[in-house]
Design an enzyme around this catalytic site. Structure first.
Site, PDB file in Angstrom:
ATOM      1  N   THR A  97       0.833  -1.208   0.000  1.00  0.00           N
ATOM      2  CA  THR A  97       0.000   0.000   0.000  1.00  0.00           C
ATOM      3  C   THR A  97       0.864   1.254   0.000  1.00  0.00           C
ATOM      4  OG1 THR A  97      -1.562  -1.305   1.283  1.00  0.00           O
ATOM      5  CG2 THR A  97      -2.010   1.040   1.117  1.00  0.00           C
ATOM      6  N   HIS A 146     -10.395  -1.005   4.212  1.00  0.00           N
ATOM      7  CA  HIS A 146      -9.190  -0.844   3.398  1.00  0.00           C
ATOM      8  C   HIS A 146      -9.714  -0.630   1.975  1.00  0.00           C
ATOM      9  CE1 HIS A 146      -5.227  -1.068   1.904  1.00  0.00           C
ATOM     10  NE2 HIS A 146      -4.839  -2.239   2.343  1.00  0.00           N
ATOM     11  N   LYS A 157       7.282  10.886  21.112  1.00  0.00           N
ATOM     12  CA  LYS A 157       7.433  11.758  22.299  1.00  0.00           C
ATOM     13  C   LYS A 157       6.091  12.042  22.941  1.00  0.00           C
ATOM     14  CE  LYS A 157      11.222  14.193  19.989  1.00  0.00           C
ATOM     15  NZ  LYS A 157      11.532  15.461  19.305  1.00  0.00           N
ATOM     16  N   ARG A 176      -2.631   5.185   7.250  1.00  0.00           N
ATOM     17  CA  ARG A 176      -2.904   3.836   7.777  1.00  0.00           C
ATOM     18  C   ARG A 176      -2.720   3.900   9.286  1.00  0.00           C
ATOM     19  NH1 ARG A 176      -0.617  -1.932   5.730  1.00  0.00           N
ATOM     20  NH2 ARG A 176      -2.283  -1.493   4.241  1.00  0.00           N
TER      21      ARG A 176
HETATM   22  N1   CP Z   1      -2.477  -5.692   1.068  1.00  0.00           N
HETATM   23  C1   CP Z   1      -1.860  -4.803   1.859  1.00  0.00           C
HETATM   24  O1   CP Z   1      -2.454  -3.877   2.403  1.00  0.00           O
HETATM   25  O2   CP Z   1      -0.503  -5.005   1.986  1.00  0.00           O
HETATM   26  P1   CP Z   1       0.489  -4.103   2.862  1.00  0.00           P
HETATM   27  O3   CP Z   1       0.113  -4.304   4.304  1.00  0.00           O
HETATM   28  O4   CP Z   1       1.883  -4.618   2.529  1.00  0.00           O
HETATM   29  O5   CP Z   1       0.315  -2.672   2.451  1.00  0.00           O
END
Ligand code: CP
Length: 312
Positions: free
Chosen positions: A55, A132, A82, A104
């Protein structure tokens, strides 16, 4: 839309528009010159509070191919260490006038909360067990290209459904596109009330995979099983790991998917994962760049029409 926070906010039309545009970017990405200028002059900041390979790399490549100034925040080296809060960190970056913030975070809902506080467009790159969205969109594009359509397909999502934001976003997207969804996994890894989503639930692979067009495997997410039941990997592979024997219950032209990162020999046989006649796992990665280009392009078109608000 101002942000891309989840599939739950998108209509069937929104999904089709985004996938159509992503398809044109998929062609561009196969050319020697991959540059376009949809994000020229814009600043994109990637904030990953949780590990990522696919991602994060694909959002960075997508932004650069479209001409944005892309900055990856090294969260491990940031002032979060911190004691600075997520919102204070976001407000600090917001004051530098980014246009696109890719986030994320391990907590469900954290990205939605952050989106309420900043002036720029926010893209959810995965929040806890919640959503996601770009993963489901890249999965949708991969299916559409392999099967020639993204409706009226029988699609099995297998394994650790309970801890999976990928499963949740895919259930929403594939449902909106009018597919038949089957969830297969041990009852301990099936979320309560999942049948309310209009899906069929199985705990036996042979039964659940019968005549499906698409088999989507999920990673066993041990890091999210805090204190709960953790199955033995051997037993899990025996019952739920996808190998050619179990795949034989699906249609002969069924494709095999996995969002990655995958545990070979736990949820999927390594040889099957590498079999380019059945597995589209590398196509999923390829489509990830195209989908993220399309998502940021569409949000940028919106941004350019929206006057910048005063930062208070
Ligand atoms: N599929 C996926 O989100 O992979 P990563 O966690 O490597 O970003």
């Amino acid at each position: 839309h101002r942000h891309l926070l989840g599939i739950e906010h998108l209509s069937q039309g929104d999904i089709t528009t985004l996938l159509d545009l992503a398809n044109t970017y998929a062609e561009l990405n196969r050319q020697p010159d991959k540059h376009a200028d949809a994000l020229a002059g814009l600043t994109q900041i990637n904030m990953f509070f949780e590990n990522s390979t696919r991602t994060q790399a694909s959002f960075e490549i997508a932004g650069k191919r479209l001409g944005a100034d892309v900055m990856n925040m090294a969260m491990q080296a940031s002032s979060i260490k911190k004691g600075e809060t997520l919102i204070d960190t976001a407000m600090t970056l917001n004051a530098m006038h980014p246009d696109l913030l890719v986030v994320r975070h391990p907590q469900s809902g954290a990205v939605d909360l952050l989106a309420q506080k900043v002036n720029c467009a926010v893209l959810n790159a995965g929040d806890g067990r919640h959503e996601h969205p770009t993963q489901a969109l890249l999965d949708g594009l991969t299916i559409r290209r392999a099967k020639g359509r993204l409706h009226r397909l029988s699609i099995a999502i297998c394994g650790d459904i309970a801890h999976s934001r990928v499963a949740r976003s895919n259930i929403l997207l594939l449902g909106k596109m009018e597919n038949r969804i089957r969830l297969i996994g041990p009852p301990t890894l099936m979320p309560a009330g999942v049948a309310d989503f209009g899906v069929e639930v199985f705990d036996d692979m042979a039964e659940g995979l019968k005549d499906v067009d698409v088999v989507m495997m999920l990673r066993l997410q041990k890091e999210r099983m805090d204190g709960g039941f953790i199955p033995s990997e051997r037993e899990y592979y025996h019952r739920y790991g996808l190998d050619s024997e179990k795949l034989a219950h699906a249609r002969p032209d069924a494709i095999v998917m996995h969002p990655g990162p995958m545990n070979r020999g736990v949820e999927i046989d390594g040889t099957l994962a590498d079999d380019i006649n059945r597995s589209v796992i590398q196509d999923q990665v390829e489509m990830g760049v195209a989908v993220r280009m399309a998502a940021m392009d569409l949000l940028a078109r919106n941004l350019r029409q929206t006057p910048v608000r005063q930062v208070s």
